[in-house]
Design a protein around this motif. Sequence first.
Motif, short mmCIF file in Angstrom:
data_model
loop_
_atom_site.label_atom_id
_atom_site.label_comp_id
_atom_site.label_asym_id
_atom_site.label_seq_id
_atom_site.Cartn_x
_atom_site.Cartn_y
_atom_site.Cartn_z
N THR A 1 6.49 2.91 1.95
CA THR A 1 5.57 2.68 3.08
C THR A 1 6.36 2.72 4.38
O THR A 1 7.52 2.35 4.41
N PHE B 1 5.24 1.13 7.06
CA PHE B 1 4.58 0.06 7.83
C PHE B 1 5.53 -0.54 8.87
O PHE B 1 5.22 -0.63 10.05
N PRO C 1 -9.18 -0.86 3.29
CA PRO C 1 -7.73 -0.61 3.27
C PRO C 1 -7.40 0.83 3.66
O PRO C 1 -6.40 1.07 4.35
N GLN C 2 -8.21 1.77 3.25
CA GLN C 2 -7.96 3.18 3.58
C GLN C 2 -8.06 3.41 5.08
O GLN C 2 -7.26 4.12 5.67
N ASP D 1 -5.01 2.11 6.70
CA ASP D 1 -3.88 3.02 6.49
C ASP D 1 -3.94 4.23 7.43
O ASP D 1 -2.91 4.70 7.91
N GLU D 2 -5.13 4.67 7.68
CA GLU D 2 -5.29 5.89 8.49
C GLU D 2 -5.21 5.64 10.00
O GLU D 2 -4.72 6.49 10.74
#
Length: 202
Positions: free
Chosen positions: A3, A5, A58-59, A62-63
Amino acid sequence: MNTNFFNQIQQLDFTGVLQLNISKGAENNLIVSVLLNNEQCGDNAKNLIPPLTFNATPQEFDEGFFEQIKAPIKTVSGVMVDMEKFLKQIEEVKKQSAMEKEKTEKAKKEKEAKDKKFKDGMAKADELEKEGKFREAWIKVPDITEFPEKADEIRKRKTALSAKFATPSLFGEAEEPQPEPSQEEEVTADYPIDEAEEETEY
């Protein structure tokens, strides 16, 4: 699992502590609140800045999460930094103001003390003049070098006093009155008796 992040967190432009609170919401959604806190900022108004709150899948996070918070975090961070700069400037202004006030008070006290010294000197000169002590009065008149702003007044006063003791009167200084001689003294003075002649008579 790989990730990026934290790499994206690193790329955010902010000063302070970034706090993320994540909780689960309805229908598999996540509720994420983002709050930036800057302890260096002493303005309590910073506490009125609300956290950024998002409710998404969550998607979706993430995007687009970092794109959503990038600008607001930068803005909030800038506001807090500006608030702290403003407070420091205000403190500096207060400090300078206090220094100026102290400087003004000191100058005022010095002026008052100087004025008192001048008045006391002139009053002493007046007192001595009344007693006929013109030379002493002249000495008590304040010095021009110490009171240049009153040079004309001092010059006139000293000139007036010096005229009284520097120029002799028409008959000179008054002499002490002498007692008149007695009649016997006058005779003795006018007709001195020769001692030899007095012995011959007897």
